[in-house]
Design an enzyme around this catalytic site. Structure first.
Site, mmCIF file in Angstrom:
data_model
loop_
_atom_site.group_PDB
_atom_site.id
_atom_site.type_symbol
_atom_site.label_atom_id
_atom_site.label_comp_id
_atom_site.label_asym_id
_atom_site.label_seq_id
_atom_site.Cartn_x
_atom_site.Cartn_y
_atom_site.Cartn_z
ATOM 1 N N ASP A 200 0.859 -1.185 0.000
ATOM 2 C CA ASP A 200 0.000 0.000 0.000
ATOM 3 C C ASP A 200 0.891 1.230 0.000
ATOM 4 O O ASP A 200 2.121 1.123 -0.081
ATOM 5 C CB ASP A 200 -0.953 0.000 1.194
ATOM 6 C CG ASP A 200 -2.316 0.591 0.834
ATOM 7 O OD1 ASP A 200 -2.361 1.778 0.466
ATOM 8 O OD2 ASP A 200 -3.321 -0.135 0.893
ATOM 9 N N HIS A 288 -3.151 3.088 -4.512
ATOM 10 C CA HIS A 288 -2.481 2.641 -3.282
ATOM 11 C C HIS A 288 -1.054 2.168 -3.570
ATOM 12 O O HIS A 288 -0.597 1.176 -3.013
ATOM 13 C CB HIS A 288 -3.289 1.515 -2.624
ATOM 14 C CG HIS A 288 -4.590 1.958 -2.039
ATOM 15 N ND1 HIS A 288 -4.707 2.480 -0.771
ATOM 16 C CD2 HIS A 288 -5.844 1.977 -2.568
ATOM 17 C CE1 HIS A 288 -5.975 2.800 -0.540
ATOM 18 N NE2 HIS A 288 -6.681 2.503 -1.620
ATOM 19 N N ASP A 347 -9.052 -0.544 -5.933
ATOM 20 C CA ASP A 347 -10.026 0.298 -5.243
ATOM 21 C C ASP A 347 -9.447 1.697 -5.040
ATOM 22 O O ASP A 347 -8.239 1.902 -5.103
ATOM 23 C CB ASP A 347 -10.392 -0.306 -3.883
ATOM 24 C CG ASP A 347 -9.205 -0.332 -2.933
ATOM 25 O OD1 ASP A 347 -8.102 -0.733 -3.375
ATOM 26 O OD2 ASP A 347 -9.355 0.043 -1.757
ATOM 27 N N GLU A 348 -10.328 2.640 -4.782
ATOM 28 C CA GLU A 348 -9.964 3.999 -4.383
ATOM 29 C C GLU A 348 -8.842 4.576 -5.257
ATOM 30 O O GLU A 348 -7.793 4.989 -4.772
ATOM 31 C CB GLU A 348 -9.549 4.016 -2.904
ATOM 32 C CG GLU A 348 -10.675 3.615 -1.958
ATOM 33 C CD GLU A 348 -10.290 3.662 -0.502
ATOM 34 O OE1 GLU A 348 -11.180 3.867 0.348
ATOM 35 O OE2 GLU A 348 -9.092 3.489 -0.190
ATOM 36 N N PHE A 442 -13.120 -5.062 10.805
ATOM 37 C CA PHE A 442 -12.775 -5.251 12.214
ATOM 38 C C PHE A 442 -11.775 -4.216 12.719
ATOM 39 O O PHE A 442 -11.368 -4.269 13.881
ATOM 40 C CB PHE A 442 -12.234 -6.660 12.442
ATOM 41 C CG PHE A 442 -13.302 -7.725 12.494
ATOM 42 C CD1 PHE A 442 -14.621 -7.436 12.222
ATOM 43 C CD2 PHE A 442 -12.975 -9.034 12.835
ATOM 44 C CE1 PHE A 442 -15.610 -8.419 12.279
ATOM 45 C CE2 PHE A 442 -13.941 -10.030 12.899
ATOM 46 C CZ PHE A 442 -15.267 -9.715 12.612
ATOM 47 N N THR A 481 -4.974 -1.664 9.176
ATOM 48 C CA THR A 481 -4.133 -1.414 10.356
ATOM 49 C C THR A 481 -3.559 -0.003 10.444
ATOM 50 O O THR A 481 -2.536 0.212 11.085
ATOM 51 C CB THR A 481 -2.984 -2.441 10.404
ATOM 52 O OG1 THR A 481 -2.169 -2.289 9.230
ATOM 53 C CG2 THR A 481 -3.521 -3.850 10.485
#
Length: 766
Positions: A200, A288, A347-348, A442, A481
């Site tokens: 990322d 990313h 994504d994004e 989560f 994270t």
């Protein structure tokens, strides 16, 4: 009357029987069929183990069993060739339908396990493990003279093929030791997929031999804004502290990071395979990719790095050098990971640099592409063809629908505010993995509702026919994270709520109360395994508490062997803090901090309770009021409920403190004020619980009662107010930042049961 007592007695017996069965068979996920039988099968050091005819094919499962018996009894069981009385017998059963299917027949005379494959035997071993005492999980614990397994007849198989967990090792890095611990826990609860997010903007974590700068440079960073948030939060919560083992000092600077060599990853993959877990790698492209672009600037359209309007600068899908790089990387990834799946991410993506690129304009013209979304689809489809050439299947986040999706790509659905995405994909014939942000991200801070929300998640979205529903492969939970900087914090964030997801995906049969009872037996096991799980919530208070003459703090302990400790000097409760008595009298304004501790010393949430003295607020007179409340809608992005603009764009009536379905359609940001009156039926101290995604503030009698403001994932906050019987002005200010909203108001009175505010309590003026 006698009939009533007989029915009441029968219900009590049924409840007692269900509780007793949950205690006797504390298995998570619960088997598809379990018929209790009388008696037990006792395993001792003299018990014999009979293996299947082709024992070598089932080595991982039998090795797991022998490891358990060795820890429990002090030595492995002797292997016999004959199924005599008193033996544990493993038999291959080709008649079973699936690779993970197994049966277990336990009588006082024999324990018989059958399975079709080694995977089935391994799943059976986890069930047997959960029926053994938690003491077996400690390598240095006291040896047992015998292990009593309750008699039963059991048939079991999973409902869904994809039962996954995701772990982002890019934003914050995790050691090989922790990955193996994580894998062990997945195996215990019959999960079978581990999605590793390896790259990322914040770090590249897997060695690519052809591009060494990806790890020598891309795996390291100086502390960023996410690290600084974690360090600030660590002042009050030590679990937020960054793990020191991933910090180095070089050239006068402090660097954070790390990566896995390919040899290390091969070891992790083999470790997972022995535990019947498939590791799926994610190398996120075309967005990313800042860590890679900084190492190899040619990857962006004009060698720029940084951030655009929403996300980081992506790699350029209009230069052949980009595809050469991507194919080189994925050639090594495909050779390293045995899984047939590779996750491309996709994504994004910040597409503004593409829109201004002459090279992209040429590619779009040459390929008849009308939009940059179609250009992204062009990149994804080209990469999918390359994956296919390597025998791999492409997985992408649900943005791969934009611009068109190939019929063979697998869609991973995450944007809960785009509910049609998985439906469209399934109807198109694509396989779908469900992982919506609410409730399966989560990394969102857990609260008292988190386990309930996960347990009641339905993997098949509404609107699909039974045939279309077969395209839903299953689901997984994701652990991003950015703000999970330590292994302890990671444990806390996903345990025990992963156990709820495990039961949803394996059993898919709601038994929430039974699940909660069975979960009680797992905390001791998790203690022995060294899991820093989140302890169950404490009850009997709110964050902001009031008293009239004097108050009393009486905490309800969800686990009898918990110890609750507290401080009044502002310090964090530790193992040396005072033990909270059964009832603590409050006679003056004060701030109390408390936390529960398990017998193993695992500390639960740190609660800060503020107490203030208040007289009962006087009721007001309400005339000519309608049932329900008035909702004023404000279009726009407001980062705080206090920043909502004064003039509403529209108004409507709602029955309760709710956001109507469809408001903020398409995931847009908005604000709302819900106002009217609440009629409380008796004078007392009322506790209110406001659950918000994103933020909200509850006012009663123009006083702030609960502050749950700001943009954040679903979380519950609470507060108290002393109210006289009758009508009181009520207002909830709410903001949604975009992406999916949650708003719920509940109450309790004088420490009673938590329940929704009834519609009939609410009115608004004509």
């Amino acid at each position: 009357m006698w009939k009533f007592f007989r029915l009441t007695g029968a219900c009590c017996l049924l409840l007692h029987s269900a509780f007793a069965q949950s205690q006797r068979y504390p298995i998570i996920p619960y088997p598809q069929q379990l018929v209790p039988q009388a008696g037990t099968f006792d395993i001792t050091a003299g018990t014999k183990l009979v293996l299947p005819a082709d024992a070598a094919a089932f080595t991982p499962a039998t090795a797991q069993l022998e490891q358990l018996f060795t820890r429990a009894l002090g030595k492995p069981l002797a292997v016999a060739t004959k199924a005599d009385k008193g033996a544990i017998v493993l038999q291959q059963n080709p008649a079973l339908a699936g690779a993970e299917d197994y049966t277990m027949e336990v009588t006082p005379q024999q324990l018989l396990i059958t399975a079709k494959t080694g995977t089935g035997f391994f799943r059976a071993a986890q069930t047997l493990r959960q029926l053994m005492p938690p003491a077996i999980e400690t390598a240095t614990g006291k040896r047992l003279a015998k292990i009593a397994i309750p008699a039963m007849q059991l048939k079991d198989h999973p409902t869904y093929d994809w039962r996954g967990m995701h772990l982002d090792v890019s934003r914050h890095f995790f050691s090989i030791t922790y990955l193996k611990k994580f894998i062990d826990l997945l195996a215990l609860y019959k999960m079978n997929k581990l999605h590793l997010h390896l790259t990322d903007d914040q770090g590249w974590r897997i060695e690519i031999k052809k591009y060494p700068l990806l790890t020598t440079q891309g795996a390291w960073r100086t502390f960023n804004n996410q690290d600084s948030v974690c360090m600030k939060k660590a002042i009050d919560n030590p679990d937020m502290a960054i793990d020191e083992e991933h910090i180095i000092r070089k050239d006068g600077k402090t660097w954070y990071g790390g990566f896995y060599t390919q040899e290390q990853m091969k070891d992790i993959i083999a470790y997972a395979a022995d535990r019947q877990i498939e590791i799926i790698p994610e190398i996120d492209m075309p967005g990313h990719m800042m860590a890679a672009i900084k190492a190899y600037p040619f990857l962006s359209c004009s060698e720029e790095t940084g951030w655009g309007k929403d996300f980081s600068t992506p790699i350029c899908p209009c230069n052949e050098s980009t595809f050469t790089f991507a194919e080189d990387v994925f050639t090594e990834i495909a050779a390293l990971f045995p899984s047939k799946y590779i996750h491309l991410g996709a994504d994004e993506v910040e597409k503004s640099s593409w829109a201004s690129s002459p090279a992209c304009a040429a590619v779009m013209k040459a390929n008849n592409l009308k939009t940059v979304e179609e250009l992204q689809s062009y990149f994804v489809k080209r990469m999918e063809k390359f994956f296919n050439s390597k025998g791999k299947v492409l997985i992408g986040w649900d943005e791969i629908l934009q611009g068109g999706i190939s019929p063979t790509a697998v869609l991973m659905y995450w944007r809960a505010w785009v509910p049609d995405a998985p439906v469209q994909a399934a109807r198109h014939g694509n396989k779908v993995i469900m992982t919506p942000g609410n409730p399966l991200y989560f990394d969102g801070t857990p609260d008292r509702n988190s386990i309930y929300n996960v347990y009641h998640f339905e993997p098949v979205p509404k609107g699909l026919t039974p045939e279309e529903a077969t395209h839903i492969m299953g689901a997984q939970a994701n652990i991003w994270t950015e703000y999970i900087a330590s292994e302890k914090r990671a444990d806390y964030m996903f345990m025990p709520r992963m156990t709820a997801l495990a039961e949803v995906l394996w059993t898919h049969r709601p038994d929430y109360e039974g699940y909660l009872q069975r979960l009680q037996a797992h905390y001791k096991r998790l203690d022995n395994l060294g899991i820093h799980y989140r302890l169950p919530d404490l009850d009997g208070f709110t964050e902001d508490n009031v008293f009239v003459d004097k108050g009393s703090l009486q905490v309800k302990k969800p686990l009898t062997d918990m110890t609750i400790r507290y401080t009044t000097d502002g310090s964090i409760p530790d193992a040396k803090a005072k033990v909270l008595p059964g009832s603590l009298t409050i006679t003056r304004p004060d701030t109390i901090r408390l936390a529960a501790f398990s017998p193993a010393g695992n500390r639960g949430d740190i609660y800060t309770l503020r107490y203030r003295q208040q007289n009962y607020l006087k009721a007001t007179v309400v005339k000519d009021a309608f049932p329900g409340l008035q909702l004023d809608y404000y279009q726009g992005a407001f980062k705080s409920a206090t920043a909502i603009k004064p003039m509403a764009d529209s108004s409507l009536r709602v029955a309760n403190v709710v956001i109507p379905e469809g408001m903020g359609k398409g995931g847009g940001a908005f604000g709302a004020r819900i106002k009217g009156y609440i009629q409380v039926p008796a004078t007392g101290i009322y506790s209110f619980y406001l659950t918000c995604d994103d933020g909200g503030i509850l006012y009663i009698d123009e006083q702030e009662v609960v502050n749950n403001d700001g943009w954040h994932a679903p979380v519950q906050k609470s507060g108290q107010v002393a109210l006289e019987k009758g009508w009181h002005p009520l207002q909830v200010a709410f903001v949604e930042g975009g992406g999916g909203y949650t708003l719920r108001l509940e109450y309790s009175i004088n420490g009673g049961k938590l329940q929704p505010v009834p519609d009939e309590w609410l009115r608004s003026a004509r």
